[in-house]
Design an enzyme around this catalytic site. Structure first.
Site, PDB file in Angstrom:
ATOM      1  NE  ARG A 101      -0.362  -0.487   4.959  1.00  0.00           N
ATOM      2  CZ  ARG A 101      -0.911  -0.978   6.066  1.00  0.00           C
ATOM      3  NH1 ARG A 101      -2.157  -1.381   6.049  1.00  0.00           N
ATOM      4  NH2 ARG A 101      -0.218  -1.065   7.177  1.00  0.00           N
ATOM      5  CD  GLU A 154       8.172   3.729   7.496  1.00  0.00           C
ATOM      6  OE1 GLU A 154       7.281   4.052   6.703  1.00  0.00           O
ATOM      7  OE2 GLU A 154       8.263   2.583   7.997  1.00  0.00           O
TER       8      GLU A 154
HETATM    9 ZN   LIG Z   1       6.233  -0.272   5.199  1.00  0.00          ZN
END
Ligand SMILES: [Zn+2]
Length: 376
Positions: free
Chosen positions: A120, A321
């Site tokens: 995702r 991230e």
């Molecule tokens: Zn991840």
């Protein structure tokens, strides 16, 4: 997420137990549908105004593949396309090797980057593709050293099955799509980022149907075995590994069980430099990058790609991230261009630092935190 019929009873439970709560999204399905429509409109407008490039979009598997094939064909003097194996559903998983010489040269460090281990996290693949673009199609004078001094391995779609499924069926899918694990006959797939052979199935893992199910055994998934094999094939030369995720503005390093690699101060130094370079360009809606040991500043994990890279001797092994801007995994495509540009600056900083450490690797022994010449 709650089904509508459970709404009242769940809220009653929270209230009766005095648990603080708030509503983030009232209707998830409606929100996802609206985002789909917005994305279609954005794509239409963008293609009307000129050529759509895959790194400024959320390209499907076939579009990524076409881009990799085209780059390899057009720049065969510096690019090698490698078909590393197949996903569970038999999609070829490919990566590009970029080198100023056609074969990887032993005196140079390798920068290994991959994206989309979690299906995702759509904004990760554009960043990997944009890195290719900046190193090949649009290599600028000030960046020639990055291709000259460093070899690159860039794998833009680690989990193509999950990624396609997140386009066709379930936008928030995270896992692989394997079926028939001994432990898991009812739910499909495993968390690929818990499936590596490092402290396997110890902390930060969930039951077979959870999003953090590590699988029945290490490397049960062909997708993670491919990363393992790239690392093994280039043992001793990969200086930096960047496992790209979304979201939350984090740069994380091992280990997921709260112990630190012996070169943690240098791991931190390189990560902090990366965060600073990206924060200098950040949008107001993004948080500042947070840098540290993944277990100490985020949560404990086991079997992660980041820890495996560190454990097999890559001196600088990271989880990145990317920003979510409050949209979590569904970053509107209008943000991609900015994320690409800002992340590229961070990648360039880490590449140059990795090069410096590599050149002095006799002083900065792999895994060692103290160089002999600074021990005075
Ligand atoms: Zn991840």
């Amino acid at each position: 997420m709650l089904a509508p019929e459970h709404r009242i009873s769940a809220l009653d439970q929270l209230d009766s137990k005095g648990i603080m709560h708030y509503l983030h999204i009232a209707d998830v399905a409606k929100t996802l549908e609206k985002q789909d429509e917005e994305m279609q409109m954005w794509r239409q407008t963008k293609s009307r105004n000129g050529k759509m490039v895959p790194f400024e979009d959320y390209p499907r598997y076939a579009e990524v593949d076409e881009y990799l094939e085209k780059i390899a064909a057009d720049y065969s003097d510096i690019v090698t396309l490698v078909n590393a194996g197949s996903s569970y559903e038999n999609r070829p998983i490919k990566y590009l090797k970029l080198s100023s010489q056609i074969t990887l040269h032993k005196s140079k460090p390798i920068y290994f980057m991959d994206a989309m281990i979690h299906a995702r996290e759509w904004v990760t693949t554009p960043v990997a593709l944009y890195t290719i673009h900046r190193l090949v199609e649009n290599l600028r004078d000030q960046d020639r050293d990055l291709l000259h001094d460093i070899d690159w391995i860039i794998l833009p779609l680690v989990n193509p099955d999950g990624y396609e499924y997140s386009h066709t069926d379930f936008r928030l899918w995270r896992r692989t799509r394997s079926i028939g694990s001994a432990l898991n006959s009812t739910c499909i797939g495993v968390d690929a980022n818990r499936n590596f052979d490092v402290e396997f199935n110890t902390v930060g893992v969930g039951l077979p149907c959870s999003d953090t199910f590590p699988g029945s055994e290490p490397f049960s998934e062909p997708e993670t075995a491919i990363i393992r094999d790239v690392m093994a094939e280039h043992d001793g030369r990969i200086q930096l590994y960047m496992n790209i995720h979304s979201h939350g503005n984090w740069i994380l390093y091992g280990f997921g069980n709260r112990t630190l690699p012996s070169n943690a101060v240098h791991l931190h130094h390189v990560a902090a430099s990366m965060g600073a370079a990206m924060d200098a360009l950040k949008l107001p809606a993004a948080g500042f990058y947070k840098v540290g040991n993944s277990a100490l500043i985020l949560y404990q994990t086991s079997g992660s790609a980041q820890d495996y890279g560190q454990a097999v001797g890559i001196p600088f092994s990271y989880t990145l991230e990317l920003p979510g801007y409050g949209w979590a995994f569904q970053v509107p495509p209008q943000f991609i261009e900015h994320i690409n540009a800002e992340t590229w600056e961070g990648i360039a900083v880490t590449a140059r630092l990795a090069r410096s450490y590599y050149r002095q690797r006799d002083n900065f022994l792999r895994g060692s935190s103290i160089a002999t010449d600074v021990r005075s």
